[in-house]
Design a protein around this motif. Structure first.
Motif, mmCIF file in Angstrom:
data_model
loop_
_atom_site.group_PDB
_atom_site.id
_atom_site.type_symbol
_atom_site.label_atom_id
_atom_site.label_comp_id
_atom_site.label_asym_id
_atom_site.label_seq_id
_atom_site.Cartn_x
_atom_site.Cartn_y
_atom_site.Cartn_z
ATOM 1 N N GLU A 125 0.950 -0.828 -0.026
ATOM 2 C CA GLU A 125 0.091 -0.273 0.286
ATOM 3 C C GLU A 125 0.896 1.237 0.198
ATOM 4 N N ALA A 126 0.796 2.223 -0.693
ATOM 5 C CA ALA A 126 1.253 3.601 -0.763
ATOM 6 C C ALA A 126 1.702 4.221 -0.026
ATOM 7 N N ASP A 127 0.687 4.018 1.111
ATOM 8 C CA ASP A 127 0.261 5.063 2.338
ATOM 9 C C ASP A 127 0.707 4.750 3.338
ATOM 10 N N VAL A 128 1.731 3.735 3.549
ATOM 11 C CA VAL A 128 2.408 3.345 4.299
ATOM 12 C C VAL A 128 4.021 3.160 3.940
ATOM 13 N N GLY A 130 4.611 7.076 3.564
ATOM 14 C CA GLY A 130 5.069 8.313 4.146
ATOM 15 C C GLY A 130 5.955 9.259 2.685
ATOM 16 N N TRP A 131 6.041 8.768 1.905
ATOM 17 C CA TRP A 131 6.410 9.293 0.802
ATOM 18 C C TRP A 131 7.094 8.582 -0.816
ATOM 19 N N ALA A 132 5.671 8.377 -1.314
ATOM 20 C CA ALA A 132 5.389 7.741 -2.193
ATOM 21 C C ALA A 132 4.478 8.300 -3.748
ATOM 22 N N ALA A 134 2.376 9.634 -6.235
ATOM 23 C CA ALA A 134 0.768 9.254 -7.314
ATOM 24 C C ALA A 134 0.623 8.113 -7.691
ATOM 25 N N SER A 135 -0.554 7.097 -7.003
ATOM 26 C CA SER A 135 -1.142 5.687 -7.649
ATOM 27 C C SER A 135 -2.175 5.463 -7.912
ATOM 28 N N GLY A 138 -3.691 2.664 -5.407
ATOM 29 C CA GLY A 138 -3.460 2.417 -4.208
ATOM 30 C C GLY A 138 -2.015 1.954 -3.681
ATOM 31 N N HIS A 142 6.956 -1.976 -4.328
ATOM 32 C CA HIS A 142 8.364 -1.791 -3.480
ATOM 33 C C HIS A 142 9.358 -2.841 -3.373
#
Length: 357
Positions: A125-128, A130-132, A134-135, A138, A142
């Motif tokens: 998940e992109a939001d884990v 803190g710096w990712a 835009a997807s 989501g 990695h």
């Protein structure tokens, strides 16, 4: 007197010099323009792997080199006292839709086998982070294999290590002992001049450095650009791939497009000031793989060329293989990396010793 003379103080020439010094050889590196004067003096430094599928010699070689990198750069820093800015921080890539998500998961399963359990390619998940970037889904890829160096700092670190061990990095000097040509685009142009058609070419790249501190965060690949946080509080973004250009060192509106793409992909960079703009010409062989082995023009001498976009990532293994070949006569060059891979159906006449720039 030197055991090894290397023409070219870019990443291949300097890394080979270091590997030869590590084995007790006496080494002289000659470059009239100074260390890192060409493509190796850049600012991006993304040491990123090929996708883990359709496995071949080039991907296997790159994997081994990326896994060697931490020890390689630590040894350089210990010897010379300068850091290359190396860190294996991994990389994030956005996933646009359900098909891309499924392909990424398939590749993750492939990485489990092909990367020998030494690195991972996961969907997260992109939001884990803190710096990712835009997807749309989501989710991001990695991978834990990707690393970074600061190219200009890496060249300076290699020069310091070479000199600390008694090697020479000079602008002019005599050839002594075995001779290796690691002269980048100029070396490929010399081959082109002796061939019926193109053996290799220079591809221009432009990049920028933004003031934004994210030294421990993963690098990103999004919007078609590499976004690489460095240890010094900057973020590099790049780069273009230009076959046609008037000047190899001037930047232009194409770099503005790269910067805009990076800002669009990563909103955190929207207001980050641009503190440097860079352009250089990277050597790409006809085969697209590095060219390693006996020099096609200069009898009894050797070539190490064609790093293109993967030169820094390939450098530790290129250095090892060339030191094996030149110092010990052990030939571990993959078939696809031999000069013949770029010289198929071309006739070249060999000459005696000569500088190719």
């Amino acid at each position: 007197m030197s055991d090894i003379t290397i023409h070219g103080a870019g990443i291949f020439g300097l890394s080979i010099a270091w590997a030869c010094l590590e084995r007790g050889a006496r080494v002289r590196v000659i470059d009239p323009y100074g260390p890192g004067a060409g493509a190796s003096g850049g600012i991006v430094g993304a040491l990123a792997p090929h996708v883990p599928e359709n496995w071949n010699d080039k991907k296997a070689f790159q994997l081994e080199s990326l896994l060697m990198a931490e020890a390689f750069w630590a040894g350089v820093a210990q010897a010379g006292g300068l850091s290359a800015g190396y860190a294996r921080t991994g990389r994030l890539q956005p996933l646009a839709d359900a098909a891309a998500l499924e392909l990424a998961r398939d590749r993750g399963r492939g990485a489990g086998a092909l990367w020998l359990g030494l690195a991972e390619w996961n969907v997260a998940e992109a939001d884990v982070f803190g710096w990712a970037p835009a997807s749309p889904t989501g989710f991001v890829i990695h991978d834990t294999l990707t690393a970074r160096v600061h190219p200009k700092q890496a060249c300076a670190a290699l020069v310091a290590a070479i000199c600390a061990r008694g090697g020479e990095v000079v602008r002019e000097g005599k050839e002594c002992g075995q001779v290796i040509h690691a002269t980048g685009t100029a070396g490929l142009e010399a081959l082109n001049a002796g061939a019926a058609r193109q053996v290799g070419m220079g591809i221009k790249g432009q990049a920028a450095l933004l003031e934004f501190a994210a030294p421990d965060l993963p690098q990103l690949f999004a919007g078609g650009v590499h976004i690489v946080p460095h240890a010094d509080g900057t973020v590099a973004v790049g780069s273009t791939s230009e076959r046609d250009y008037t000047s190899g060192t001037d930047t232009d509106a194409q770099l503005d497009d790269v910067i805009a793409a990076a800002r669009a992909a990563v909103p955190a960079l929207a207001d980050a000031p641009v503190i440097a703009r860079w352009a250089g010409v990277r050597p790409r062989t006809r085969s697209r793989a590095p060219m390693l082995g006996p020099h096609p023009l200069y009898a009894g001498q050797f070539i190490a060329n064609g790093g293109f976009k993967i030169g820094f990532g390939m450098a530790p293994k290129v250095a090892e293989v060339m030191a094996d070949l030149v110092l010990e006569g052990r030939d571990g060059v993959p078939e696809g990396f031999r000069p013949e891979a770029s010289l198929k159906n071309l006739a070249l006449g060999t000459t005696g010793s000569a500088h190719d720039r």
